[in-house]
Design a protein around this motif. Structure first.
Motif, mmCIF file in Angstrom:
data_model
loop_
_atom_site.group_PDB
_atom_site.id
_atom_site.type_symbol
_atom_site.label_atom_id
_atom_site.label_comp_id
_atom_site.label_asym_id
_atom_site.label_seq_id
_atom_site.Cartn_x
_atom_site.Cartn_y
_atom_site.Cartn_z
ATOM 1 N N LEU A 10 0.852 -1.191 0.000
ATOM 2 C CA LEU A 10 0.000 0.000 0.000
ATOM 3 C C LEU A 10 0.887 1.239 0.000
ATOM 4 O O LEU A 10 1.812 1.354 0.813
ATOM 5 C CB LEU A 10 -0.895 -0.019 1.234
ATOM 6 C CG LEU A 10 -1.764 1.216 1.484
ATOM 7 C CD1 LEU A 10 -2.780 1.397 0.367
ATOM 8 C CD2 LEU A 10 -2.456 1.104 2.840
ATOM 9 N N VAL A 11 0.588 2.159 -0.897
ATOM 10 C CA VAL A 11 1.384 3.381 -1.004
ATOM 11 C C VAL A 11 0.444 4.536 -1.333
ATOM 12 O O VAL A 11 -0.602 4.336 -1.978
ATOM 13 C CB VAL A 11 2.490 3.228 -2.065
ATOM 14 C CG1 VAL A 11 1.911 3.026 -3.447
ATOM 15 C CG2 VAL A 11 3.463 4.387 -2.037
ATOM 16 N N GLN A 12 0.810 5.710 -0.896
ATOM 17 C CA GLN A 12 0.005 6.888 -1.224
ATOM 18 C C GLN A 12 0.307 7.357 -2.646
ATOM 19 O O GLN A 12 1.406 7.119 -3.176
ATOM 20 C CB GLN A 12 0.303 8.016 -0.245
ATOM 21 C CG GLN A 12 -0.267 7.787 1.149
ATOM 22 C CD GLN A 12 -0.126 9.010 2.033
ATOM 23 O OE1 GLN A 12 0.790 9.807 1.872
ATOM 24 N NE2 GLN A 12 -1.037 9.152 2.989
ATOM 25 N N ALA A 13 -0.642 8.020 -3.234
ATOM 26 C CA ALA A 13 -0.446 8.593 -4.562
ATOM 27 C C ALA A 13 0.786 9.490 -4.554
ATOM 28 O O ALA A 13 1.010 10.249 -3.604
ATOM 29 C CB ALA A 13 -1.679 9.384 -4.981
ATOM 30 N N GLY A 14 1.570 9.367 -5.610
ATOM 31 C CA GLY A 14 2.819 10.111 -5.698
ATOM 32 C C GLY A 14 4.019 9.353 -5.162
ATOM 33 O O GLY A 14 5.162 9.779 -5.368
ATOM 34 N N GLY A 15 3.767 8.260 -4.482
ATOM 35 C CA GLY A 15 4.843 7.479 -3.901
ATOM 36 C C GLY A 15 5.463 6.511 -4.880
ATOM 37 O O GLY A 15 5.131 6.496 -6.079
ATOM 38 N N SER A 16 6.366 5.695 -4.356
ATOM 39 C CA SER A 16 7.119 4.753 -5.189
ATOM 40 C C SER A 16 7.117 3.364 -4.565
ATOM 41 O O SER A 16 6.998 3.210 -3.345
ATOM 42 C CB SER A 16 8.577 5.211 -5.333
ATOM 43 O OG SER A 16 8.666 6.459 -5.972
ATOM 44 N N LEU A 17 7.247 2.383 -5.422
ATOM 45 C CA LEU A 17 7.453 0.994 -5.017
ATOM 46 C C LEU A 17 8.380 0.344 -6.016
ATOM 47 O O LEU A 17 8.407 0.733 -7.197
ATOM 48 C CB LEU A 17 6.135 0.215 -5.006
ATOM 49 C CG LEU A 17 5.204 0.332 -3.802
ATOM 50 C CD1 LEU A 17 3.918 -0.458 -4.076
ATOM 51 C CD2 LEU A 17 5.864 -0.159 -2.540
#
Length: 120
Positions: A10-17
């Motif tokens: 799970l990541v917030q919008a604008g984030g990276s994985l």
């Protein structure tokens, strides 16, 4: 070749994985490696692919400029770096090995998928 994808979450919008896909077997370096994704209620779609040597890669228009795929043949691993993530990137992501292109039947070998959820 057997494939195992990991790195979803799970990541917030604008984030990276960064997704990883490890392969067993000595033939990993013989295959084009692809990434596909499937969102709930939608068809599986092509995301990216990388050539056998790792020199060439190509992307779906929807991820171009945000996602980068790479491979390490010595480690039998392919990666998908995903930046500037958007809620519409939410999907189960699959790695696959095959002859290349964006047509999923070109890839006879598939990993189990890893879920990426992008919150707004």
């Amino acid at each position: 070749v057997q494939l195992q994808a990991s790195g979803g979450g799970l990541v917030q919008a604008g984030g990276s994985l960064r997704l990883s896909c490890g392969a067993s077997g000595r033939t990993f370096s013989s295959y084009v490696m692809g990434w596909f994704r499937q969102a709930p209620g939608k068809e599986r779609e092509f995301v990216a692919a990388i050539s056998v040597s790792g020199i060439s890669s190509y992307y779906a228009d929807s991820v171009k400029g945000r996602f980068t795929t790479s491979r390490d043949n010595a480690k039998n691993t392919v990666y998908l770096q995903m930046n500037s993530l958007k809620p519409e990137d939410t999907a189960v992501y699959y790695c696959a090995a095959g002859s290349g292109g964006s047509y999923y039947p070109n890839y006879p070998y598939w990993g189990q998928g890893t879920l990426v959820t992008v919150s707004s």
